[in-house]
Design a protein around this motif. Structure first.
Motif, PDB file in Angstrom:
ATOM      1  N   LEU A   4     -59.376  -9.531  57.321  1.00  0.00           N
ATOM      2  CA  LEU A   4     -58.350  -8.999  57.085  1.00  0.00           C
ATOM      3  C   LEU A   4     -57.705  -8.991  57.749  1.00  0.00           C
ATOM      4  CD1 LEU A   4     -60.593  -7.042  54.331  1.00  0.00           C
ATOM      5  CD2 LEU A   4     -58.561  -8.148  53.565  1.00  0.00           C
ATOM      6  N   GLU A 163     -60.082  -1.569  54.181  1.00  0.00           N
ATOM      7  CA  GLU A 163     -61.479  -2.584  53.378  1.00  0.00           C
ATOM      8  C   GLU A 163     -62.211  -2.918  52.017  1.00  0.00           C
ATOM      9  OE1 GLU A 163     -65.222  -4.441  56.574  1.00  0.00           O
ATOM     10  OE2 GLU A 163     -64.227  -2.282  56.717  1.00  0.00           O
ATOM     11  N   SER A 164     -62.096  -1.558  51.842  1.00  0.00           N
ATOM     12  CA  SER A 164     -62.779  -1.637  50.312  1.00  0.00           C
ATOM     13  C   SER A 164     -62.171  -2.122  49.429  1.00  0.00           C
ATOM     14  CB  SER A 164     -62.943   0.115  50.613  1.00  0.00           C
ATOM     15  OG  SER A 164     -62.760   0.685  50.642  1.00  0.00           O
ATOM     16  N   GLY A 166     -60.309  -4.941  49.984  1.00  0.00           N
ATOM     17  CA  GLY A 166     -59.886  -5.795  50.286  1.00  0.00           C
ATOM     18  C   GLY A 166     -58.972  -6.867  50.373  1.00  0.00           C
ATOM     19  N   GLN A 207     -52.663 -14.946  54.930  1.00  0.00           N
ATOM     20  CA  GLN A 207     -54.128 -14.071  53.576  1.00  0.00           C
ATOM     21  C   GLN A 207     -52.980 -14.424  52.435  1.00  0.00           C
ATOM     22  OE1 GLN A 207     -56.783 -12.459  53.431  1.00  0.00           O
ATOM     23  NE2 GLN A 207     -57.421 -13.553  55.499  1.00  0.00           N
TER      24      GLN A 207
END
Length: 270
Positions: A4, A163-164, A166, A207
């Motif tokens: 990420l 991060e949580s 996505g 990404q």
């Protein structure tokens, strides 16, 4: 390292701003051209004079909210500040540059936060944490994405990558009233800014386009907060506008002849 944030960088805020307009195109420089409808505005690198302390307080809000109290106190180690002749702490607009420098000289270069400012910061951060909920549980603050877009070196310093969530992008904005936030988004070109960051993030990390949110928080009690998701079709529209201006800017930079401007232009162009 998480995919990420692969290829994203930790860059000091001062260094980041110094390289905007000398080595890289930033969203703010692009916005200046767009608002002036003139690419010459790209060279307007004058720093805003923070006479009211708004920029300083905004930086503190971001640091306390996104990087946490521990990181905040590492950089703002003194609770206090320059005092007036009758005691008490001076308001930001009352402090001269000389007084601020004198304070730092006496306190090993440390910045300060007054008790009143700290109380406000804590209230704003707690409200933002509740509103941001799962998106602010884990992630990375103030990472810089860099890439070449249409032949121009570009950079963007992203407030928060969740991060949580996505990999979603969360941009923190302060406002006098939460009711004013939608108007501010339109007035100050925040969607153009978010589209620029999203595009840079995708290019740097390889990404897919992440969801983008604007998290607004009031600067006064009750410190109300609101999380607004930026609709992707609107970001797509703004990305097209940004790309048109990057094309115009590249052509303008290529026409610069001689002197310091051309030296700068060579660094910015791929």
């Amino acid at each position: 390292m998480s995919d990420l944030i692969k290829n994203l960088m930790v860059i000091d805020e001062t260094d980041y701003h110094e390289q905007s307009g000398t080595r890289f195109l930033s969203s703010h420089r692009l916005q200046a051209c767009r608002e002036a409808n003139d690419c010459k505005a790209f060279w307007d690198g004058q720093q805003l004079e923070d006479t009211q302390g708004f920029l300083r307080f905004g930086r503190m809000v971001h640091l306390y909210t996104l990087e946490g109290p521990e990181s905040f106190f590492e950089q703002h180690t003194v609770i206090g500040g320059p005092q007036g002749p009758r005691g008490g702490y001076k308001a930001p607009h009352e402090i001269t540059a000389a007084e601020a420098q004198e304070w730092k000289n006496k306190n090993n270069g440390s910045d300060w936060v007054t008790p009143r400012e700290l109380q406000k910061l804590q209230g704003m951060a707690e409200s933002a944490w509740r509103c941001g909920n799962k998106f602010l549980e884990s992630g990375w603050a103030e990472l810089t994405a860099r890439s070449v877009i249409r032949g121009v070196h570009c950079q963007g310093r992203i407030d928060w990558i969740s991060e949580s969530g996505g990999g979603c992008i969360v941009d923190l904005k302060t406002t006098r009233s939460i009711k004013m936030l939608p108007g501010q988004i339109a007035k100050f070109g925040y969607l153009n800014q978010m589209a620029f960051y999203q595009m840079l993030y995708c290019l740097a990390t390889n990404q897919d386009p992440p969801d983008v949110y604007i998290l607004g928080v009031e600067k006064q009690k009750p410190f109300a907060s609101k999380l607004i998701k930026c609709e992707q079709y609107k970001l797509d529209e703004k990305r097209k506008t940004n790309l048109c201006w990057i094309d115009r800017l590249r052509f303008y930079l290529q026409q610069q002849k001689g002197g310091k401007q051309w030296t700068k232009a060579q660094k910015i162009l791929a």
